[in-house]
Design a protein around this motif. Structure first.
Motif, short mmCIF file in Angstrom:
data_model
loop_
_atom_site.label_atom_id
_atom_site.label_comp_id
_atom_site.label_asym_id
_atom_site.label_seq_id
_atom_site.Cartn_x
_atom_site.Cartn_y
_atom_site.Cartn_z
N LYS A 51 0.88 -1.31 0.00
CA LYS A 51 0.03 0.22 -0.03
C LYS A 51 0.95 1.23 0.03
CE LYS A 51 -3.75 -2.34 0.24
NZ LYS A 51 -4.53 -2.64 -1.02
N ARG A 52 2.06 1.09 0.05
CA ARG A 52 3.00 2.37 0.16
C ARG A 52 3.31 2.87 -1.39
NH1 ARG A 52 9.43 1.89 2.00
NH2 ARG A 52 10.03 4.14 1.76
N ASP A 53 3.34 3.80 -1.32
CA ASP A 53 3.49 4.69 -2.64
C ASP A 53 5.15 4.68 -2.96
OD1 ASP A 53 3.75 6.13 -5.03
OD2 ASP A 53 2.77 7.77 -4.20
N LEU A 54 5.56 3.80 -3.90
CA LEU A 54 6.99 3.74 -4.13
C LEU A 54 7.36 4.79 -5.19
CD1 LEU A 54 7.20 -0.15 -4.60
CD2 LEU A 54 7.54 1.34 -2.43
N SER A 55 6.56 5.67 -5.52
CA SER A 55 7.03 6.54 -6.51
C SER A 55 7.92 7.64 -6.10
CB SER A 55 5.69 7.46 -7.22
OG SER A 55 5.10 8.15 -6.08
N GLY A 56 8.06 7.86 -4.87
CA GLY A 56 9.02 8.87 -4.18
C GLY A 56 10.55 8.23 -4.57
N MET A 57 10.70 6.88 -4.84
CA MET A 57 12.12 6.55 -4.88
C MET A 57 12.57 6.57 -6.57
SD MET A 57 11.96 2.64 -2.97
CE MET A 57 11.10 1.91 -4.28
N GLN A 58 11.61 6.71 -7.55
CA GLN A 58 11.94 6.75 -8.73
C GLN A 58 13.12 7.70 -9.03
OE1 GLN A 58 8.97 8.66 -11.22
NE2 GLN A 58 9.91 7.56 -13.40
N LYS A 59 13.09 9.05 -8.37
CA LYS A 59 14.30 9.83 -9.19
C LYS A 59 15.60 9.40 -8.76
CE LYS A 59 11.57 14.18 -9.46
NZ LYS A 59 11.22 15.64 -9.04
N ALA A 60 15.62 8.99 -7.18
CA ALA A 60 16.84 8.39 -6.56
C ALA A 60 17.38 7.14 -7.53
CB ALA A 60 16.73 8.12 -5.40
N LEU A 61 16.39 6.12 -7.86
CA LEU A 61 16.82 5.19 -8.40
C LEU A 61 17.35 5.55 -9.84
CD1 LEU A 61 13.95 2.87 -7.52
CD2 LEU A 61 16.32 2.61 -6.70
N VAL A 62 16.76 6.36 -10.49
CA VAL A 62 17.02 6.36 -11.99
C VAL A 62 18.55 7.35 -12.01
CG1 VAL A 62 16.84 8.26 -14.14
CG2 VAL A 62 14.84 6.82 -12.76
N ALA A 63 18.66 8.19 -10.74
CA ALA A 63 19.90 8.88 -10.78
C ALA A 63 21.04 7.73 -10.45
CB ALA A 63 20.00 9.65 -9.57
N GLY A 64 20.53 6.74 -9.39
CA GLY A 64 21.42 5.62 -9.25
C GLY A 64 21.77 4.89 -10.50
N VAL A 65 20.87 4.68 -11.55
CA VAL A 65 21.36 4.16 -12.84
C VAL A 65 22.15 4.68 -13.45
CG1 VAL A 65 20.25 3.16 -15.01
CG2 VAL A 65 18.97 2.54 -12.67
N ILE A 66 22.06 5.79 -13.68
CA ILE A 66 22.79 6.86 -14.38
C ILE A 66 24.28 7.01 -13.87
CG2 ILE A 66 23.32 9.28 -15.22
CD1 ILE A 66 20.34 9.74 -15.30
N GLY A 67 24.39 6.89 -12.57
CA GLY A 67 25.65 6.79 -11.89
C GLY A 67 26.41 5.49 -12.29
N LEU A 68 25.58 4.44 -12.10
CA LEU A 68 26.24 3.14 -12.45
C LEU A 68 26.68 3.15 -13.93
CD1 LEU A 68 23.78 0.68 -10.83
CD2 LEU A 68 26.07 1.15 -10.15
N ILE A 69 26.01 3.50 -14.92
CA ILE A 69 26.41 3.69 -16.27
C ILE A 69 27.86 4.65 -16.31
CG2 ILE A 69 25.91 4.53 -18.33
CD1 ILE A 69 22.89 4.00 -17.80
N VAL A 70 27.86 6.06 -15.74
CA VAL A 70 28.69 6.55 -15.73
C VAL A 70 30.14 5.98 -15.10
CG1 VAL A 70 29.97 8.76 -15.02
CG2 VAL A 70 27.65 8.94 -15.76
N ILE A 71 29.87 5.08 -13.94
CA ILE A 71 31.25 4.49 -13.31
C ILE A 71 31.42 3.35 -14.30
CG2 ILE A 71 31.72 3.37 -11.13
CD1 ILE A 71 29.96 5.21 -9.60
N GLY A 72 30.62 2.71 -14.69
CA GLY A 72 30.82 1.74 -15.59
C GLY A 72 31.86 1.84 -16.71
N PHE A 73 31.38 3.06 -17.30
CA PHE A 73 32.13 3.46 -18.57
C PHE A 73 33.58 4.06 -18.08
CE2 PHE A 73 33.65 7.53 -20.71
CZ PHE A 73 33.51 7.06 -22.12
N LEU A 74 33.73 4.47 -16.98
CA LEU A 74 34.93 5.04 -16.47
C LEU A 74 35.99 3.65 -16.31
CD1 LEU A 74 34.29 8.02 -13.89
CD2 LEU A 74 35.25 8.10 -16.33
N ASN A 75 35.26 2.64 -15.41
CA ASN A 75 36.01 1.60 -15.32
C ASN A 75 36.26 0.75 -16.49
OD1 ASN A 75 36.77 0.19 -12.79
ND2 ASN A 75 35.44 -1.58 -13.19
#
Length: 233
Positions: A134-158
């Motif tokens: 019943k908890r609204d999970l939409s509040g996590m969306q921006k943080a999760l998307v930012a996390g994915v972008i961060g993983l892509i950038v770090i993966g590129f650097l690695n």
């Protein structure tokens, strides 16, 4: 609640269940295509994979950029309910299977099996949570998307740094991020159905999201199991 309200509620639940079934069927098709292509590449074309691998990391970087580019027109076509969405989804799944085959060659069958079983168990547990909470999970969306972008950038650097420790940290963080996305996207399916109805295009769009969630969860778990196996050796 009177009989008419009960009937409307039952019809809505039946429609929602049918939409979920469609999304999961499409996701299953994507996973099956990727798995089949990976099997074929490893079983019959391993020499070709080895030849491509010897061309260096820049070739891999270019190959992994392709799905990042393709996912945009695929999602756009799906949300517009275009007839091109399904063929693009099949092509995308096949290409991802080709890419995954390079990764699978680096791990033992035990690591692959354990990672897949764990990914499946986690996926369905999180999917049930996402649909029933019943908890609204939409509040996590921006943080999760930012996390994915961060993983892509770090993966590129690695790709250039080649840090084993950084790869392990990213793998653990990746499991956390995509676990959250699995729960969120399953809740979003209900929201999409309430707003868009039983749309084939949106079903493909949500199937693609779940497909990518599962695939990334599996790959990050595979790295973790691989590290654990190496440490035991």
């Amino acid at each position: 609640m009177n009989n008419n309200d009960n009937l409307i509620f039952d019809q809505r639940e039946d429609g929602l269940n049918a939409f979920f079934s469609k999304v999961y069927a499409l996701m299953g098709v994507g996973v099956a295509i990727s798995g089949l292509v990976s099997f074929i590449m490893i079983r019959f074309f391993q020499a070709n994979l080895d030849a491509i691998s010897q061309k260096g990391s820049l070739v891999f970087l270019a190959l992994w950029i392709i799905p990042l580019v393709l996912v945009v027109p695929l999602q756009t076509s799906a949300m517009k309910n275009s007839s091109a969405a399904m063929p693009l989804f099949v092509i995308y799944s096949a290409f991802m299977g080709f890419l995954i085959s390079f990764t699978l060659l680096m791990y033992t069958s035990t690591d692959i099996t354990m990672a897949f079983i764990t990914a499946v168990a986690m996926f369905f547990g999180l999917a049930v949570y996402g649909r029933t909470t019943k908890r609204d999970l939409s509040g996590m969306q921006k943080a999760l998307v930012a996390g994915v972008i961060g993983l892509i950038v770090i993966g590129f650097l690695n790709f250039f740094i080649q840090s084993t420790a950084l790869m392990l940290i990213c793998s653990v963080v990746g499991v956390v991020i995509f676990s959250g996305l699995i729960a969120y996207d399953n809740q979003k399916i209900t929201q999409v159905y309430n707003q868009m109805g039983d749309s084939n295009g949106w079903a493909i769009s949500m199937a693609l999201s779940l497909y990518l969630d599962f695939l990334n969860l599996f790959l990050f778990l595979l790295r973790i199991f691989g590290f654990a196996g190496n440490s035991r050796d």
